[in-house]
Design a protein around this motif. Structure first.
Motif, PDB file in Angstrom:
ATOM      1  N   ARG A 339       0.788  -1.225   0.000  1.00  0.00           N
ATOM      2  CA  ARG A 339       0.000   0.000   0.000  1.00  0.00           C
ATOM      3  C   ARG A 339       0.826   1.284   0.000  1.00  0.00           C
ATOM      4  O   ARG A 339       0.492   2.265  -0.637  1.00  0.00           O
ATOM      5  N   THR A 340       1.916   1.300   0.768  1.00  0.00           N
ATOM      6  CA  THR A 340       2.563   2.607   1.006  1.00  0.00           C
ATOM      7  C   THR A 340       4.074   2.602   0.784  1.00  0.00           C
ATOM      8  O   THR A 340       4.818   3.151   1.577  1.00  0.00           O
ATOM      9  N   ALA A 341       4.549   1.959  -0.248  1.00  0.00           N
ATOM     10  CA  ALA A 341       6.006   1.954  -0.460  1.00  0.00           C
ATOM     11  C   ALA A 341       6.424   3.238  -1.172  1.00  0.00           C
ATOM     12  O   ALA A 341       5.659   3.800  -1.944  1.00  0.00           O
ATOM     13  N   SER A 342       7.681   3.653  -0.905  1.00  0.00           N
ATOM     14  CA  SER A 342       8.162   4.819  -1.644  1.00  0.00           C
ATOM     15  C   SER A 342       8.604   4.377  -3.040  1.00  0.00           C
ATOM     16  O   SER A 342       9.074   3.252  -3.235  1.00  0.00           O
ATOM     17  N   TYR A 343       8.431   5.268  -3.984  1.00  0.00           N
ATOM     18  CA  TYR A 343       8.810   5.038  -5.387  1.00  0.00           C
ATOM     19  C   TYR A 343       8.155   3.798  -5.997  1.00  0.00           C
ATOM     20  O   TYR A 343       8.717   3.156  -6.873  1.00  0.00           O
ATOM     21  N   ALA A 344       6.942   3.491  -5.530  1.00  0.00           N
ATOM     22  CA  ALA A 344       6.236   2.326  -6.092  1.00  0.00           C
ATOM     23  C   ALA A 344       5.916   2.542  -7.567  1.00  0.00           C
ATOM     24  O   ALA A 344       5.789   1.588  -8.333  1.00  0.00           O
ATOM     25  N   GLU A 345       5.838   3.812  -7.982  1.00  0.00           N
ATOM     26  CA  GLU A 345       5.510   4.083  -9.395  1.00  0.00           C
ATOM     27  C   GLU A 345       6.647   3.616 -10.307  1.00  0.00           C
ATOM     28  O   GLU A 345       6.416   3.249 -11.458  1.00  0.00           O
TER      29      GLU A 345
END
Length: 372
Positions: A339-345
């Protein structure tokens, strides 16, 4: 003279037929040898699939040196392994062959996914890992059987997984590669070293380490120095640890030094003596590797394992740095498919949707929600 030229023509035809027969036999032989690759190995690792045809663009460039990449694929994280392989495949012109280690019940799901459009020309073998090799070597809490992940130990058995390779790359399933993997493959290993890892304290990653992470980057964070067996090893407690989620292995040296047997010895000893640190940062696969490779490993370029992207939900690196990283590693609790990882994009760019619909990455909260 006309009969002479007829004879020459017959001779030429005969030679051509002869060469065609030889070529055909050679192809059948190479086909036979390729099938031989699928012999079960002593570990009970059963190669299931082998997709041998090299894409056209590779054969033309004469770039036929096979680069073996080993990755473990567990069912609940299959999307991670898929995205990792896709990012490696799309960034290289080399002849990469993936050796995907999985458990029996994941095989059909994996096979369907690999037939997806962006992945269909990828070369791979699917290997079935037999968890019975770990019996007596891992303490399994009967209350927490679901926390036991046999595939995290696949990296201990590299020579059985890829018996014919001299050198392999091992990568975790929570990575994305942004450069040509051949560069990592060409990491120089010092004579006598069976592997190259990225060290924790001198890595780019730890420069921006979370305060209060404690001894996460030292041996004392992984091993219990109160135990005599550990003290007897005379390994300095403040020695920099390394991250075993991405490494290059020289299998000739690995076999020579019997690394697998050494690792198994420390696993079995831990079951009896509980040698690992109670505050263990991360996985129980790290301590045996730290012992066996103490001051006996080479280094990979830190940009080939820019990690801790998953250790907090916040962004710990600048967008410029993330762009420059050759390999991004979301080790920690916050996976890029969560749900909330950094740089998931960045991760999502390489993710290939699951044709069965079983695996779906949780989308981040909407912008409106985050603005509150």
């Amino acid at each position: 003279s006309s009969s002479f030229s007829v004879n020459i023509s017959i001779l030429i035809v005969a030679v051509v037929i002869f060469l065609l027969v030889i070529h055909h036999n050679f192809l059948s032989l190479s086909d036979f040898l390729r099938r031989e690759l699928s012999d079960p190995s002593p570990l009970g690792l059963q190669p299931i699939d082998f997709i041998p045809a090299a894409p056209q663009r590779l054969t033309e460039e004469g770039n036929d040196k096979e680069i073996s990449v080993v990755i473990a694929a567990s069912d609940e994280r299959l999307g991670g392994a898929i995205a990792a392989m896709n990012s490696i495949y799309q960034h290289t012109r080399s002849n990469v062959v993936f050796h995907i280690v999985t458990l029996n019940d994941t095989v059909d799901h994996l096979r369907m996914w690999l037939r997806s459009t962006p992945l269909k020309n990828m070369r791979y073998r699917i290997l079935d890992f037999d968890p019975r090799v770990l019996e007596g070597k891992v303490q399994v809490d009967p209350q927490k059987t679901d926390t036991f992940k046999p595939l995290t130990f696949a990296r201990f058995y590299l020579p059985s997984l890829v018996p014919h390779a001299e050198k392999v790359i091992y990568v975790d399933d929570d990575v994305i590669v942004q450069d040509d993997i051949v560069e990592l493959y060409n990491t120089p290993l010092k004579p006598g070293h069976a592997a190259a890892f990225s060290d924790d304290c001198d890595s780019t990653s730890s420069k921006v380490a979370v305060r209060g992470a404690g001894n996460q980057y030292n041996y004392i964070g992984f091993l219990d120095y109160k135990k005599e067996t550990i003290r007897k090893l005379a390994m300095k407690a403040n020695t920099c640890s390394f991250n075993p989620g991405v490494f290059v292995a020289n299998l000739t040296e690995w076999k020579l030094q019997n690394i697998t047997k050494q690792l198994e010895k420390w696993m079995a000893l831990n079951v009896v003596e509980e040698l690992y640190s109670k505050t263990l940062a991360g996985s129980i696969t790290t301590p045996p590797l730290l012992i066996v490779f103490y001051k006996q490993h080479s280094s990979i370029d830190p940009m080939w394992n820019v990690r801790h992207l998953g250790s907090s939900a916040g962004k710990r690196y600048s967008p410029q740095f993330v762009k420059a990283a050759k390999l991004l590693h979301w080790n920690g609790h916050f996976k890029p498919w969560g749900r909330t990882a950094s740089y998931a994009e960045v991760w999502e760019k390489w993710y290939v949707p699951d044709p069965t619909g079983k695996f779906s990455p949780l989308r981040r909260h909407s912008e409106a929600y985050e603005a509150k």
